[in-house]
Enzyme design. Structure first.
Site, PDB file in Angstrom:
ATOM      1  N   LYS A 279     119.296   1.430 146.045  1.00  0.00           N
ATOM      2  CA  LYS A 279     119.019   0.552 144.934  1.00  0.00           C
ATOM      3  C   LYS A 279     118.460  -0.634 145.411  1.00  0.00           C
ATOM      4  O   LYS A 279     118.944  -0.878 146.704  1.00  0.00           O
ATOM      5  CB  LYS A 279     120.171   0.343 144.041  1.00  0.00           C
ATOM      6  CG  LYS A 279     120.816   1.750 143.136  1.00  0.00           C
ATOM      7  CD  LYS A 279     121.871   1.167 142.382  1.00  0.00           C
ATOM      8  CE  LYS A 279     122.130   2.395 141.774  1.00  0.00           C
ATOM      9  NZ  LYS A 279     121.269   2.433 140.418  1.00  0.00           N
ATOM     10  N   ARG A 353     124.817  12.813 137.288  1.00  0.00           N
ATOM     11  CA  ARG A 353     124.853  14.224 136.614  1.00  0.00           C
ATOM     12  C   ARG A 353     125.101  15.209 137.704  1.00  0.00           C
ATOM     13  O   ARG A 353     125.609  16.388 137.200  1.00  0.00           O
ATOM     14  CB  ARG A 353     123.424  14.143 136.211  1.00  0.00           C
ATOM     15  CG  ARG A 353     122.210  13.972 137.230  1.00  0.00           C
ATOM     16  CD  ARG A 353     120.885  13.796 136.573  1.00  0.00           C
ATOM     17  NE  ARG A 353     120.655  12.428 136.210  1.00  0.00           N
ATOM     18  CZ  ARG A 353     119.583  11.896 135.664  1.00  0.00           C
ATOM     19  NH1 ARG A 353     118.533  12.538 135.391  1.00  0.00           N
ATOM     20  NH2 ARG A 353     119.577  10.716 135.420  1.00  0.00           N
TER      21      ARG A 353
END
Ligand code: BES
Ligand code: MN
Ligand code: ZN
Length: 498
Positions: A279, A353
């Protein structure tokens, strides 16, 4: 915090403070009316002189008014005459309490009543009162070395009611709210703790502590060797770059005999750097909040245990860190999930996920009545809904309807976003059964569709709390959401609200 009900009028109520309201056009709430007539029209006079404000949420404290037994009167503006909705009521109450910050008060009694709040009943009015005030008292100062000033030292909250029947309903609402506030406090503490303290092991020991606190609650911690044996390679692919051991936390509350359980699955990424798909730097610290889903489901099961709800609840929390390193998973790696389906990891930052899919597969063993996963899953969800509503996605419209209705009642609102084959197709991979990312557009939905590939045949819903679990900026911190809506869902499932 303690709570009590009172049927006495606002002027004759002793104690440190009472809260009353004034509407625009000189209309007084019943409590304000009572004080006005006991004091020869003081409230109306102050309003005329401009010393009180009738705008929604504008509050003033009046002290030592003769004819009034309480030490202080907080007069809060309620805006246009006509009942407030629940959010407006809570907003007014928060502002009234804010006025008391720093004052040495132990107790406050709310005199905004059923007449002031739309569609309210004694139960929900008391619950919202205690929950609003209780969560206003939250502070996270454990890690500051000098004493912080400006807290609210309230210990007792009073609720004005019309009669004895309402008093018992109000006490039930207050009791539920007390448990909700304790749960939210727990969830907020876990969220706010720094990622070097709130590690996967810390979450695991917190789950064990909760099981010690509540004898009807059990916790089992599954460590990496067994996680590997279970075949949870998707989960483990996320922890590859970290030296903190991953944990699978399994909690069980049994209050419902042989009933099928509600299973709550929470994303427990204690720090999300993005992994090799790193990120950008700004605000990366906020990725310590990436375990807020885990914190909220642990809080919800603790509340169910505290209230001894007549239902069964299970919690499954996969928890680890997502860090880069020479052992970290690479973009392009393909792994086999516990379900047998293979996943091409195109972006290591879509890690939530990857841990949830295996936790959902694991949860099948509980034969859930309903299964809800809670996750700070996508930035796209924040773009779609901002910070006000939690996204709810499910193949079952009736489960969505239950959750959104619970969110409205709990004033912890959710919004239905779609799922469907168009979105699911975005996850196609040339090399594996699926990719772990779709397009940027509709990113919250394709994330839900990814999870949907692991929940076939289950009564499942997904809550994306990326926008609602915490605040950024000057008020940075965990909010405790979606503990209220989860609790409301469980209370309704338990039939505990009639
Ligand atoms: N934890 C983040 C989602 C997130 C973003 C939560 C901002 C709160 C605020 C999640 O793991 C993530 O990084 N998602 C990616 C998915 C993308 C790579 C498909 C995202 O949203 O950018
Ligand atoms: Mn991520
Ligand atoms: Zn994440």
């Amino acid at each position: 915090m303690q709570y009590f009900t009172t049927t006495s009028g606002a002027a004759s109520r002793p104690g440190h403070a009472v809260i009353v309201g004034v509407y625009e056009k000189g209309k007084l709430s019943r409590g304000a009316e009572d004080i006005d007539s006991a004091t020869g029209g003081s409230i109306r006079k102050l309003l005329r002189q401009g010393d009180l404000c009738d705008q929604l949420g504008a509050s003033r404290v009046l002290r030592s008014i003769s004819g009034v037994r309480a030490q202080r009167i907080v007069v809060v503006g309620l805006g246009k005459p006509g009942a407030l909705d629940v959010s407006q009521f809570r907003y007014a109450l928060r502002s009234a309490i804010e006025c008391l910050r720093g004052s040495k008060i132990n107790d406050v009694t709310n005199y905004l009543t059923l007449e002031d709040v739309e569609d309210a009943n004694a139960y929900y009015l008391a619950r919202h009162t205690v929950e609003t005030i209780g969560s206003k008292l939250y502070a996270f100062n454990e890690l500051k070395s000098s004493k912080v000033v400006g807290d609210i030292p309230l210990k007792r909250v009073g609720i004005a009611v019309a009669n004895r029947g309402d008093a018992s309903k109000a006490m039930l609402g207050a009791e539920h709210a007390g448990a909700i506030v304790r749960g939210m406090d727990l969830a907020r503490d876990l969220g706010n703790l720094p990622p070097n303290v709130c590690t996967p092991s810390y979450l695991a020991s917190t789950a064990q502590r909760l099981a010690k606190q509540h004898t009807n609650l059990q916790t089992r911690i599954i460590n990496e060797p067994e996680i590997r044996k279970l075949g949870m390679r998707s989960f483990l692919s996320v922890t590859n770059g970290s030296s903190e051991p991953a944990k699978l936390i399994v909690m069980q509350y049994k209050g419902g005999g042989k009933d099928k359980p509600v299973v709550l699955v929470g994303k427990g990424i204690t720090f999300d750097s993005g992994g090799i798909s790193l990120k950008p730097g700004p605000d990366m610290d906020e990725m310590k909040f990436d375990m807020c889903g885990a914190a909220s489901v642990m809080a919800a099961i603790a509340i169910a245990a505290e209230l001894r709800l007549p239902i069964n609840v299970n919690v499954v929390v996969p928890t680890c860190e997502n860090l880069p390193g020479n052992t970290a998973t690479r973009p392009g790696d393909i792994i086999r999930s516990m379900s047998g389906q293979t996943i091409e990891i195109l972006n290591t930052d879509a890690e939530g996920r990857l841990i949830l899919c295996d936790a959902l597969t694991y949860s099948r063993r509980f034969k859930p009545h309903t299964i809800i996963d809670v996750a700070t899953l996508t930035g796209a969800c924040v773009i779609a809904l901002g910070h006000y509503r939690t996204a709810v996605m499910s193949p079952s419209d009736s489960l969505v309807a239950k959750i959104t209705a619970a969110g409205i009642a709990a004033d912890d609102r959710c919004w239905h976003m779609p799922m469907g084959p168009e979105y699911e197709r975005l996850l196609r991979s040339n090399f594996a059964d699926m990719a772990n990312v779709g397009t940027r557009e509709g990113g919250a939905i394709s994330a839900a569709c990814f999870l949907g590939k692991f929940t076939e045949g289950l009564n499942w819903a997904h809550l994306d709390i990326a926008g609602t679990a915490y605040r950024s900026g000057l008020r940075k911190g965990a909010t405790g959401r979606p503990v209220p809506v989860l609790t409301e869902f469980l209370l309704r499932h338990a039939g505990a609200l009639h």
